[in-house]
Design an enzyme around this catalytic site. Structure first.
Site, PDB file in Angstrom:
ATOM      1  N   ASP A  65      23.410  41.946  51.442  1.00 24.02           N
ATOM      2  CA  ASP A  65      24.382  42.183  50.364  1.00 24.02           C
ATOM      3  C   ASP A  65      23.622  42.777  49.190  1.00 24.02           C
ATOM      4  O   ASP A  65      22.911  42.059  48.473  1.00 24.02           O
ATOM      5  CB  ASP A  65      25.060  40.876  49.941  1.00 24.02           C
ATOM      6  CG  ASP A  65      26.136  40.428  50.915  1.00 24.02           C
ATOM      7  OD1 ASP A  65      26.948  41.274  51.306  1.00 24.02           O
ATOM      8  OD2 ASP A  65      26.146  39.243  51.274  1.00 24.02           O
ATOM      9  N   ARG A  73      20.524  41.061  46.415  1.00 23.37           N
ATOM     10  CA  ARG A  73      19.562  40.100  46.965  1.00 23.37           C
ATOM     11  C   ARG A  73      18.129  40.550  46.737  1.00 23.37           C
ATOM     12  O   ARG A  73      17.257  39.745  46.458  1.00 23.37           O
ATOM     13  CB  ARG A  73      19.799  39.907  48.465  1.00 23.37           C
ATOM     14  CG  ARG A  73      21.216  39.591  48.877  1.00 23.37           C
ATOM     15  CD  ARG A  73      21.763  38.352  48.206  1.00 23.37           C
ATOM     16  NE  ARG A  73      23.078  38.010  48.737  1.00 23.37           N
ATOM     17  CZ  ARG A  73      23.959  37.268  48.111  1.00 23.37           C
ATOM     18  NH1 ARG A  73      23.686  36.791  46.913  1.00 23.37           N
ATOM     19  NH2 ARG A  73      25.130  37.001  48.661  1.00 23.37           N
ATOM     20  N   ARG A 139      32.213  43.149  40.057  1.00 26.87           N
ATOM     21  CA  ARG A 139      31.802  43.715  41.341  1.00 26.87           C
ATOM     22  C   ARG A 139      32.741  44.846  41.747  1.00 26.87           C
ATOM     23  O   ARG A 139      32.377  45.701  42.556  1.00 26.87           O
ATOM     24  CB  ARG A 139      31.810  42.633  42.430  1.00 26.87           C
ATOM     25  CG  ARG A 139      30.795  41.533  42.219  1.00 26.87           C
ATOM     26  CD  ARG A 139      31.052  40.352  43.153  1.00 26.87           C
ATOM     27  NE  ARG A 139      30.852  40.712  44.547  1.00 26.87           N
ATOM     28  CZ  ARG A 139      31.201  39.920  45.582  1.00 26.87           C
ATOM     29  NH1 ARG A 139      31.804  38.750  45.342  1.00 26.87           N
ATOM     30  NH2 ARG A 139      30.973  40.309  46.816  1.00 26.87           N
ATOM     31  N   LYS A 169      34.876  45.971  51.546  1.00 26.28           N
ATOM     32  CA  LYS A 169      35.320  44.579  51.511  1.00 26.28           C
ATOM     33  C   LYS A 169      36.085  44.341  50.203  1.00 26.28           C
ATOM     34  O   LYS A 169      35.938  45.110  49.252  1.00 26.28           O
ATOM     35  CB  LYS A 169      34.122  43.622  51.643  1.00 26.28           C
ATOM     36  CG  LYS A 169      33.059  43.791  50.553  1.00 26.28           C
ATOM     37  CD  LYS A 169      31.830  42.953  50.850  1.00 26.28           C
ATOM     38  CE  LYS A 169      30.839  43.024  49.698  1.00 26.28           C
ATOM     39  NZ  LYS A 169      29.590  42.314  49.988  1.00 26.28           N
ATOM     40  N   HIS A 170      37.010  43.360  50.161  1.00 25.04           N
ATOM     41  CA  HIS A 170      37.357  42.357  51.160  1.00 25.04           C
ATOM     42  C   HIS A 170      38.824  42.587  51.515  1.00 25.04           C
ATOM     43  O   HIS A 170      39.697  42.245  50.725  1.00 25.04           O
ATOM     44  CB  HIS A 170      37.169  40.954  50.608  1.00 25.04           C
ATOM     45  CG  HIS A 170      35.795  40.700  50.058  1.00 25.04           C
ATOM     46  ND1 HIS A 170      35.410  41.089  48.789  1.00 25.04           N
ATOM     47  CD2 HIS A 170      34.714  40.092  50.615  1.00 25.04           C
ATOM     48  CE1 HIS A 170      34.141  40.719  48.571  1.00 25.04           C
ATOM     49  NE2 HIS A 170      33.697  40.116  49.663  1.00 25.04           N
ATOM     50  N   HIS A 182      34.540  31.030  48.702  1.00 22.17           N
ATOM     51  CA  HIS A 182      33.339  30.294  49.090  1.00 22.17           C
ATOM     52  C   HIS A 182      33.582  28.785  49.008  1.00 22.17           C
ATOM     53  O   HIS A 182      32.951  28.017  49.742  1.00 22.17           O
ATOM     54  CB  HIS A 182      32.169  30.649  48.168  1.00 22.17           C
ATOM     55  CG  HIS A 182      31.656  32.052  48.338  1.00 22.17           C
ATOM     56  ND1 HIS A 182      32.208  33.120  47.674  1.00 22.17           N
ATOM     57  CD2 HIS A 182      30.665  32.544  49.106  1.00 22.17           C
ATOM     58  CE1 HIS A 182      31.554  34.225  48.019  1.00 22.17           C
ATOM     59  NE2 HIS A 182      30.620  33.900  48.885  1.00 22.17           N
ATOM     60  N   ASP A 251      34.050  37.665  57.272  1.00 21.59           N
ATOM     61  CA  ASP A 251      33.248  37.098  56.204  1.00 21.59           C
ATOM     62  C   ASP A 251      32.628  35.810  56.766  1.00 21.59           C
ATOM     63  O   ASP A 251      32.984  35.356  57.868  1.00 21.59           O
ATOM     64  CB  ASP A 251      34.110  36.834  54.962  1.00 21.59           C
ATOM     65  CG  ASP A 251      33.299  36.870  53.666  1.00 21.59           C
ATOM     66  OD1 ASP A 251      32.056  36.805  53.739  1.00 21.59           O
ATOM     67  OD2 ASP A 251      33.912  36.943  52.587  1.00 21.59           O
TER      68      ASP A 251
END
Length: 337
Positions: A65, A73, A139, A169-170, A182, A251
């Site tokens: 990601d 990351r 984002r 996504k998403h 999450h 996901d």
């Protein structure tokens, strides 16, 4: 003959491969690895880790990601990217400049990730920001579907220039709910027409240019009682109405938004039967092992097509490229704003 891969993408514990992980990656049901922050020190270390993975399985799909902003990351030894919402704000003042910058950003991201040994980044985010979702927020490229489509399209074009597939996504859009999938299962109660006229626009616009799509762990109750990633209705629409022919990635099946589908093996079964090609199972090794066992004998052809197919750029030579130097400086300055 088209190559195939196992349908499970899983994660690793640290910055180097452990012996038990080598054994796990050798399992035929494993088709890919996704890297998280705990797996990353800098670009040189990621390149070494990817090489060690490929010594075990040269065919595995290696992903990360790397969107920019909050979701990046890998931060050391590569460009610090601004959130895509920052590029969206630039678009309001200078549309053509922003579109070229998005294309350059996609190219730079693709070149850097390819040089590190990765096949793809799960980007771009195609969610339209309604101001409700803190997990999406900046984002997203913005709050206007056409703007998101244009800027994401330019970003995708840049990724393609670098030889890398794009993963949107998403699906069909996570920007209209406040809950974070999450931690819980969000429910979007808007009518289907509202979704079609707004959230679905970027996916419909870019479906033919995406190598992958990741559906949301969100229930859109006016259309189906199941989360999109477990819904044959949603994924059937993606294939049939939108004409998407690439890979559908679930996901992470360990997220709270996926647990309504049952135990890990049952989540895997439902996601595959709904139309997912590759299943992400992260941050829960016991669940990953259960899913790998349940997927023994299953394969996917679509995901194998996403492996990086060109000669990889030299990580140490990127700085010699005038385009990289120009874009790197611009994006780093924006990220520091």
């Amino acid at each position: 003959m088209t190559q195939t891969l196992g349908p499970v993408m899983l994660d690793l514990e640290g910055t180097t491969l452990r012996d038990e992980e080598r054994e796990l990656l050798a399992r035929p049901a494993v088709g890919g690895v996704i890297l998280f922050g705990r797996n990353v020190e800098d670009a040189v270390q990621v390149r070494a880790l990817c090489r060690s993975i490929r010594q075990v399985r040269p065919d595995l799909l290696l992903a990360i990601d790397q969107e920019g902003g909050r979701v990046q990351r890998l931060r050391q030894g590569v460009t610090r990217l601004p959130p895509m919402g920052r590029l969206g704000r630039e678009y309001q003042a200078a549309p053509e400049v922003a579109r070229r910058l998005c294309q350059d950003a996609g190219w730079l991201l693709g070149m850097e990730m390819a040089a590190c040994g990765l096949d793809l980044s799960f980007a771009p985010v195609l969610d339209v920001d309604d101001g409700h979702s803190t997990v999406i927020g900046d984002r997203s490229f913005g709050d206007d579907p056409e703007t998101v489509s244009r800027l994401a399209g330019s970003f995708v074009e840049g990724l393609h220039e670098a030889g890398m597939a794009a993963v949107g996504k998403h699906f069909p859009g996570h920007g209209g709910v406040a809950a974070d999938s999450h931690h819980e299962l969000p429910v979007d109660e808007r009518a289907f027409e509202a979704l079609r006229e707004r959230d679905l626009v970027p996916f419909a616009s870019l479906a033919s240019r995406l190598g992958g799509v990741m559906p949301a762990h969100v229930v859109y109750s006016a259309f189906d009682h199941r989360p999109a990633g477990f819904s044959p209705l949603w994924l059937g629409m993606l294939r049939e109405s939108l004409g998407f022919k690439g890979t559908i990635f679930s996901d992470d099946l360990s997220m709270a938004g996926a647990r309504s589908a049952g135990a890990p093996a049952e989540r895997a079964r439902q996601a595959l039967e709904a139309g997912c090609d590759m299943l992400l199972v992260c941050n829960d090794r016991a669940a990953a092992l259960e899913v790998v066992e349940a997927c023994d004998g299953r394969t996917t052809k679509r995901a194998a097509k996403l492996r990086y197919g060109r000669a990889r750029p030299d990580l140490d030579a990127l700085g010699a490229l005038s385009r990289w130097r120009r874009v790197h400086a611009h994006l780093e300055a924006m990220a520091a704003d």
